[in-house]
Design a protein around this motif. Structure first.
Motif: not given
Ligand SMILES: Nc1nc2c(ncn2[C@@H]2O[C@H](COP(=O)(O)OP(=O)(O)O)[C@@H](O)[C@H]2O)c(=O)[nH]1
Ligand SMILES: [Mg+2]
Length: 217
Positions: A147-169
Motif C-alpha cells: 500500500k505504501e510502496g515500501l520494500s519489506f522483510l521480516e528480520t531478527s537481530a537476534l538470530d541474524a535472519t535477513n539483516i544482511e539482506r535488508a541492507f543489501q536490498t
C-alpha cells in the motif's frame, strides 16, 4: 573527491537512518549488521551516533553510514539533522507488538516531513525469532508495504535472519536510483547523490562512535 578515507576507497557513500518505536530492535539491527553483535539486555545503551560498513553492491564498493537514535524516539524528538542527507531509511517495527506496527504510519509521516522525498524506505518486521509471541502477521506487513510502496522483510537481530539482506536490498535500491541519475546527467558517479537534490553527501568523518556499552556476544 571525498571518496577516499585513508587506505579505504569506495564508490558511494550512503547515509541510512533507522526509525521506528523505542524497543523494536533498531540498535541491535545496527550492531548485528556492523559488528555482528547482539545484546539481550534492553537497558544497555549501545550508544553510537552512527556506524559504518563497506560492502559490495552490484560490483560497486558502497559505504553504508547508518544512523541510530539515542532514544529520542521515545519523546518524538528526533531532530531534522538526523534525517538530513539520508538516502535510505530502515523503518522497524516489532512483530510481537501491534502498536509498533500501527505507528509505522506515523514514522512514514515523520519521514515525509523531514527527509528527502525520494528517500528509499525498507520496512522491517523485527524479532521474527519470536514467532510464538507474534502479534503482527507477515501478511499484514506485506499488505502495508504494498500500500505504501515500501520494500519489506521480516528480520531478527537476534538470530541474524535477513539483516544482511535488508541492507543489501535498500543499498541496491539506492544504487539503482543514483546510477540512473548519474547516467541521465552524464556524470561519473564519484560521490553519493541525494536523489532529487543532486547534492553530494559530504561526510568525511566516520568516527561516529560516542561510546560502546554492552555486548560481549
Ligand atoms: N528476540 C529478539 N529480541 C530482540 C531483537 N532485536 C532486539 N531485541 C531486544 O529488544 C530490546 C530492544 O532492542 P533495541 O535494539 O535496544 O531497540 P531500539 O530501542 O529500537 O534501539 C532489547 O532487549 C533487545 O535485546 C530480535 O530480533 N529478537
Ligand atoms: Mg536504540
Amino acid at each position: 573527491m571525498g571518496n577516499r578515507l585513508g587506505d579505504h576507497e569506495y564508490d558511494y557513500l550512503f547515509k541510512i537512518v533507522l526509525v521506528g518505536d523505542s524497543g523494536v530492535g533498531k540498535s541491535n539491527i545496527l550492531s548485528r549488521f556492523t559488528r555482528n553483535e547482539f545484546c539481550l539486555d534492553s537497558k544497555s545503551t549501545i550508544g553510537v551516533e552512527f556506524a559504518t560498513r563497506t560492502l559490495q553492491v552490484e560490483g560497486k564498493t558502497v559505504k553504508a553510514q547508518i544512523w541510530d537514535t539515542a532514544g529520542q524516539e521515545r519523546y518524538r524528538a528526533i531532530t531534522s539533522a538526523y534525517y538530513r542527507g539520508a538516502v535510505g531509511a530502515l523503518l522497524v517495527y516489532d512483530i510481537t507488538k501491534w502498536q509498533t506496527f500501527e505507528n509505522v504510519q506515523r514514522w512514514l509521516r515523520e519521514l515525509r516531513d523531514n527527509a528527502d522525498s525520494n528517500i528509499v524506505v525498507l520496512m522491517a518486521g523485527n524479532k521474527s525469532d519470536l514467532d510464538h509471541l507474534r502479534a503482527v502477521g507477515e501478511q499484514d506487513g506485506h499488505a502495508l508495504a504494498e500500500k505504501e510502496g515500501l520494500s519489506f522483510l521480516e528480520t531478527s537481530a537476534l538470530d541474524a535472519t535477513n539483516i544482511e539482506r535488508a541492507f543489501q536490498t535498500i543499498l541496491a535500491e539506492i544504487y539503482h536510483i543514483v546510477s540512473k541519475k548519474a547516467l541521465a546527467t552524464k556524470q561519473a558517479p564519484a560521490n553519493a547523490v541525494i536523489p532529487g537534490q543532486g547534492t553530494a553527501i559530504n561526510v568525511a568523518n566516520t568516527s561516529g562512535v560516542m561510546s560502546r556499552g554492552c555486548c560481549s556476544a
